[in-house]
Design a protein around this motif. Structure first.
Motif, PDB file in Angstrom:
ATOM      1  N   THR A   1      43.383  47.859  41.187  1.00  0.00           N
ATOM      2  CA  THR A   1      42.320  47.567  42.150  1.00  0.00           C
ATOM      3  C   THR A   1      42.279  46.088  42.506  1.00  0.00           C
ATOM      4  OG1 THR A   1      40.746  47.244  40.351  1.00  0.00           O
ATOM      5  CG2 THR A   1      40.899  49.457  41.281  1.00  0.00           C
ATOM      6  N   HIS A   2      43.078  45.289  41.801  1.00  0.00           N
ATOM      7  CA  HIS A   2      43.191  43.853  42.104  1.00  0.00           C
ATOM      8  C   HIS A   2      44.482  43.333  41.470  1.00  0.00           C
ATOM      9  CE1 HIS A   2      40.388  43.157  38.329  1.00  0.00           C
ATOM     10  NE2 HIS A   2      41.350  44.019  38.102  1.00  0.00           N
ATOM     11  N   THR A   3      44.824  42.084  41.770  1.00  0.00           N
ATOM     12  CA  THR A   3      46.058  41.528  41.201  1.00  0.00           C
ATOM     13  C   THR A   3      45.793  40.867  39.845  1.00  0.00           C
ATOM     14  OG1 THR A   3      45.665  39.685  42.721  1.00  0.00           O
ATOM     15  CG2 THR A   3      47.462  41.199  43.271  1.00  0.00           C
ATOM     16  N   SER A   4      44.545  40.900  39.385  1.00  0.00           N
ATOM     17  CA  SER A   4      44.224  40.235  38.116  1.00  0.00           C
ATOM     18  C   SER A   4      44.999  40.751  36.893  1.00  0.00           C
ATOM     19  CB  SER A   4      42.714  40.283  37.862  1.00  0.00           C
ATOM     20  OG  SER A   4      42.026  39.626  38.905  1.00  0.00           O
ATOM     21  N   PRO A   5      45.370  42.045  36.836  1.00  0.00           N
ATOM     22  CA  PRO A   5      46.156  42.466  35.662  1.00  0.00           C
ATOM     23  C   PRO A   5      47.452  41.672  35.482  1.00  0.00           C
ATOM     24  CG  PRO A   5      45.974  44.268  37.290  1.00  0.00           C
ATOM     25  CD  PRO A   5      44.985  43.205  37.660  1.00  0.00           C
ATOM     26  N   VAL A   6      47.951  41.076  36.558  1.00  0.00           N
ATOM     27  CA  VAL A   6      49.181  40.271  36.415  1.00  0.00           C
ATOM     28  C   VAL A   6      48.916  39.038  35.544  1.00  0.00           C
ATOM     29  CG1 VAL A   6      51.086  39.144  37.629  1.00  0.00           C
ATOM     30  CG2 VAL A   6      49.930  41.084  38.689  1.00  0.00           C
ATOM     31  N   GLN A   7      47.652  38.547  35.549  1.00  0.00           N
ATOM     32  CA  GLN A   7      47.288  37.449  34.629  1.00  0.00           C
ATOM     33  C   GLN A   7      47.637  37.835  33.197  1.00  0.00           C
ATOM     34  OE1 GLN A   7      43.253  36.006  34.597  1.00  0.00           O
ATOM     35  NE2 GLN A   7      42.939  36.401  36.790  1.00  0.00           N
ATOM     36  N   ILE A   8      47.168  39.036  32.825  1.00  0.00           N
ATOM     37  CA  ILE A   8      47.364  39.495  31.437  1.00  0.00           C
ATOM     38  C   ILE A   8      48.853  39.653  31.142  1.00  0.00           C
ATOM     39  CG2 ILE A   8      46.812  41.289  29.758  1.00  0.00           C
ATOM     40  CD1 ILE A   8      44.361  39.831  30.769  1.00  0.00           C
TER      41      ILE A   8
ATOM     42  N   HIS B   1      45.922  43.586  50.396  1.00  0.00           N
ATOM     43  CA  HIS B   1      46.774  42.625  49.685  1.00  0.00           C
ATOM     44  C   HIS B   1      45.956  41.465  49.130  1.00  0.00           C
ATOM     45  CE1 HIS B   1      49.248  44.777  52.555  1.00  0.00           C
ATOM     46  NE2 HIS B   1      50.268  44.554  51.763  1.00  0.00           N
ATOM     47  N   GLN B   2      46.319  41.072  47.929  1.00  0.00           N
ATOM     48  CA  GLN B   2      45.685  39.899  47.331  1.00  0.00           C
ATOM     49  C   GLN B   2      46.753  38.943  46.837  1.00  0.00           C
ATOM     50  OE1 GLN B   2      43.220  41.348  44.079  1.00  0.00           O
ATOM     51  NE2 GLN B   2      41.417  41.373  45.402  1.00  0.00           N
ATOM     52  N   VAL B   3      46.348  37.704  46.621  1.00  0.00           N
ATOM     53  CA  VAL B   3      47.197  36.821  45.837  1.00  0.00           C
ATOM     54  C   VAL B   3      46.328  36.264  44.718  1.00  0.00           C
ATOM     55  CG1 VAL B   3      46.820  34.824  47.347  1.00  0.00           C
ATOM     56  CG2 VAL B   3      48.786  34.869  45.822  1.00  0.00           C
TER      57      VAL B   3
ATOM     58  N   HIS C   1      29.454  36.464  39.759  1.00  0.00           N
ATOM     59  CA  HIS C   1      29.800  37.053  38.469  1.00  0.00           C
ATOM     60  C   HIS C   1      31.064  37.916  38.565  1.00  0.00           C
ATOM     61  CE1 HIS C   1      29.550  38.850  34.553  1.00  0.00           C
ATOM     62  NE2 HIS C   1      29.791  40.026  35.133  1.00  0.00           N
ATOM     63  N   PHE C   2      32.034  37.593  37.758  1.00  0.00           N
ATOM     64  CA  PHE C   2      33.169  38.487  37.501  1.00  0.00           C
ATOM     65  C   PHE C   2      33.281  38.609  35.984  1.00  0.00           C
ATOM     66  CE2 PHE C   2      34.360  36.202  41.430  1.00  0.00           C
ATOM     67  CZ  PHE C   2      34.467  37.281  42.298  1.00  0.00           C
ATOM     68  N   PRO C   3      33.584  39.809  35.476  1.00  0.00           N
ATOM     69  CA  PRO C   3      33.668  39.956  34.016  1.00  0.00           C
ATOM     70  C   PRO C   3      34.764  39.087  33.404  1.00  0.00           C
ATOM     71  CG  PRO C   3      33.644  42.111  35.120  1.00  0.00           C
ATOM     72  CD  PRO C   3      33.806  41.067  36.184  1.00  0.00           C
ATOM     73  N   PHE C   4      35.789  38.745  34.217  1.00  0.00           N
ATOM     74  CA  PHE C   4      36.951  38.063  33.645  1.00  0.00           C
ATOM     75  C   PHE C   4      36.920  36.556  33.817  1.00  0.00           C
ATOM     76  CE2 PHE C   4      38.182  38.750  38.026  1.00  0.00           C
ATOM     77  CZ  PHE C   4      37.775  40.067  38.261  1.00  0.00           C
ATOM     78  N   THR C   5      35.844  36.017  34.411  1.00  0.00           N
ATOM     79  CA  THR C   5      35.729  34.555  34.508  1.00  0.00           C
ATOM     80  C   THR C   5      34.327  34.126  34.103  1.00  0.00           C
ATOM     81  OG1 THR C   5      35.310  34.892  36.871  1.00  0.00           O
ATOM     82  CG2 THR C   5      37.484  34.071  36.259  1.00  0.00           C
ATOM     83  N   GLU C   6      34.235  32.931  33.538  1.00  0.00           N
ATOM     84  CA  GLU C   6      32.933  32.374  33.142  1.00  0.00           C
ATOM     85  C   GLU C   6      33.039  30.859  33.101  1.00  0.00           C
ATOM     86  OE1 GLU C   6      30.055  33.799  32.874  1.00  0.00           O
ATOM     87  OE2 GLU C   6      29.193  31.845  32.423  1.00  0.00           O
TER      88      GLU C   6
ATOM     89  N   LEU D   1      37.239  34.013  48.958  1.00  0.00           N
ATOM     90  CA  LEU D   1      37.901  34.334  47.682  1.00  0.00           C
ATOM     91  C   LEU D   1      36.919  34.359  46.520  1.00  0.00           C
ATOM     92  CD1 LEU D   1      38.392  31.488  45.788  1.00  0.00           C
ATOM     93  CD2 LEU D   1      39.766  30.984  47.785  1.00  0.00           C
ATOM     94  N   GLY D   2      37.393  34.907  45.398  1.00  0.00           N
ATOM     95  CA  GLY D   2      36.652  34.888  44.141  1.00  0.00           C
ATOM     96  C   GLY D   2      37.428  34.048  43.134  1.00  0.00           C
ATOM     97  N   SER D   3      36.686  33.374  42.239  1.00  0.00           N
ATOM     98  CA  SER D   3      37.396  32.485  41.321  1.00  0.00           C
ATOM     99  C   SER D   3      36.532  32.188  40.108  1.00  0.00           C
ATOM    100  CB  SER D   3      37.724  31.168  42.032  1.00  0.00           C
ATOM    101  OG  SER D   3      36.505  30.501  42.365  1.00  0.00           O
ATOM    102  N   GLY D   4      37.072  31.423  39.200  1.00  0.00           N
ATOM    103  CA  GLY D   4      36.293  31.004  38.039  1.00  0.00           C
ATOM    104  C   GLY D   4      37.189  30.524  36.918  1.00  0.00           C
ATOM    105  N   MET D   5      36.537  30.173  35.787  1.00  0.00           N
ATOM    106  CA  MET D   5      37.288  29.764  34.599  1.00  0.00           C
ATOM    107  C   MET D   5      37.582  31.026  33.783  1.00  0.00           C
ATOM    108  SD  MET D   5      37.654  26.572  34.971  1.00  0.00           S
ATOM    109  CE  MET D   5      38.288  26.046  33.372  1.00  0.00           C
TER     110      MET D   5
ATOM    111  N   PHE E   1      41.955  32.588  40.440  1.00  0.00           N
ATOM    112  CA  PHE E   1      41.306  32.950  41.709  1.00  0.00           C
ATOM    113  C   PHE E   1      42.025  34.146  42.310  1.00  0.00           C
ATOM    114  CE2 PHE E   1      44.409  29.562  42.701  1.00  0.00           C
ATOM    115  CZ  PHE E   1      45.187  30.167  43.681  1.00  0.00           C
ATOM    116  N   GLY E   2      41.315  34.850  43.181  1.00  0.00           N
ATOM    117  CA  GLY E   2      41.916  35.991  43.875  1.00  0.00           C
ATOM    118  C   GLY E   2      41.535  35.927  45.346  1.00  0.00           C
ATOM    119  N   ILE E   3      42.561  35.825  46.202  1.00  0.00           N
ATOM    120  CA  ILE E   3      42.304  35.703  47.641  1.00  0.00           C
ATOM    121  C   ILE E   3      42.786  36.965  48.343  1.00  0.00           C
ATOM    122  CG2 ILE E   3      42.640  34.237  49.677  1.00  0.00           C
ATOM    123  CD1 ILE E   3      43.654  32.042  47.932  1.00  0.00           C
TER     124      ILE E   3
END
Ligand code: PHE
Length: 356
Positions: A175-182, A214-216, A255-260, A288-292, A313-315
């Motif tokens: 549902t997003h490209t964030s799993p590529v972080q992991i 598409h996201q980056v 708020h995103f669960p994966f950034t704070e 975009l969404g972003s965070g630490m 971040f996710g754009i």
């Protein structure tokens, strides 16, 4: 002597009648070949008296020479005719209309993805990739998305079909490209600085949402990376991408669960007469969404949060394309309408511009 005259007439007629190379060769063999009629007569000269030979010899030689010449002349005439025929057949009709112009274009998504990669590569980000069919662990759990989070419901997420009796955890279309972080941190650890462009999927369909888009993803992890680095990176990116000298970004607490902490980022813009201008005016557009990166996310990927920290971040690439190139309806991106592709597509070889 009369015999020879008759022979000459006969072969001359056959030579004239030969309509191709093979027929002519057959005539030559019949007359002048090893066992040809004329050759056999020449062989007969030995058995003649000297007087007879004196007459017949020159006459036979003359016949042979004359037939050889006639064959050579005919052969070259046949070759000329064959060439003529080929030339006539292969003429180019210069009045034909030209071939239709090249119809393929580079899709705006491809173009914008290339632009985004070029800009962020300049800032030191490498490109990483991950699968589009993900386990729910990479897509949700590892990213600290709780089991009861609304995005997990069938409303938003496409679940892959699986036998209900199968005990393995389900697969989803990411549902997003964030799993590529992991995946990247798991494989390479820290420090790292990557972007991950690619397709993502959500059950959504209206003017600004399509079920596939598409996201980056961006990820920068090191010992002392802060929100200030995130802000600078995003500002540099927007300046280069939108090709304007002055841009202004607004970081809105989110708020995103994966950034704070988490921030959604808006860009200053104006809409006048349906024209969007970036960097001026009184409107704000979310881009975009972003965070630490949340310590739990680092830990899930095998990175020690007491030692490392960084931003993500996710754009939305489609959103960027709509904004930069003035395309009002996202659904048209995926209709495969040739007129739309002709109008909004890019020529192959158009080099992405990476600075204003
Ligand atoms: N994954 C988020 C989304 O799809 C975007 C995001 C990425 C937010 C990274 C923060 C950090 O909406």
């Amino acid at each position: 002597m009369d015999d020879l005259a008759a022979l000459k007439t006969k072969y001359e007629a056959e030579i004239a009648a030969a309509t191709d190379e093979a027929a002519l060769e057959a005539v030559r063999v019949a007359a002048l070949g090893k066992k040809g009629e004329v050759s056999l007569m020449m062989r007969g000269l030995g058995a003649m008296s000297p007087e007879e030979r004196q007459l017949a010899g020159p006459a036979l030689n003359a016949l042979k020479a004359s037939l050889s010449d006639a064959i050579a002349v005919r052969r070259s005439a046949l070759a000329d005719a064959a060439l003529e025929a080929r030339l006539a057949e292969e003429t180019v009709d210069v009045t034909l209309p030209p071939r239709p112009a090249r119809t393929g274009t580079i899709h705006p998504i491809t173009q914008v993805t290339e632009e985004v990669i070029a800009i962020l590569a300049d800032l030191g980000f490498g490109v990483a990739e991950g699968p589009q069919v993900e386990t729910d662990w990479y897509n949700f759990d590892a990213l600290n998305i709780p089991a009861d989070h609304p995005s997990r419901t069938e409303m938003d997420t496409f679940y892959m079909h699986r036998d209900p009796a199968d005990p393995r955890p389900p697969h989803v279309l990411r549902t997003h490209t964030s799993p590529v972080q992991i995946r990247y941190m798991e494989a390479h650890g820290a420090p790292c600085r990557i972007i991950a462009p690619g397709r993502v999927y959500r059950a959504d369909y209206d003017q600004t949402h399509t079920p596939m888009f598409h996201q980056v993803e961006g990820l920068a992890i090191d010992r002392d990376i802060s929100m200030a680095n995130l802000k600078w990176t995003l500002e540099e990116f927007c300046r280069a991408f939108f090709e304007v000298e002055t841009i202004e970004l607004r970081f809105r607490a989110s708020h995103f669960p994966f950034t704070e902490p988490s921030a959604e980022v808006d860009i200053r813009c104006s809409w006048t007469d349906g024209q969007l201008r970036i960097g001026e005016g009184d409107d704000w557009m979310e881009i975009l969404g972003s965070g630490m990166v949340h310590p739990k996310v680092l830990r899930a990927a095998g990175v020690d949060p007491d030692e490392w920290q960084g931003f993500a971040f996710g754009i939305g690439i489609d959103r960027l394309a709509m904004l930069k190139y003035g395309m009002p309806d996202l659904r048209a991106f995926f209709d495969s309408d040739l007129r739309w592709l002709q109008h909004y597509g890019f020529r192959p070889g158009d080099v992405p511009r990476t600075f204003a």
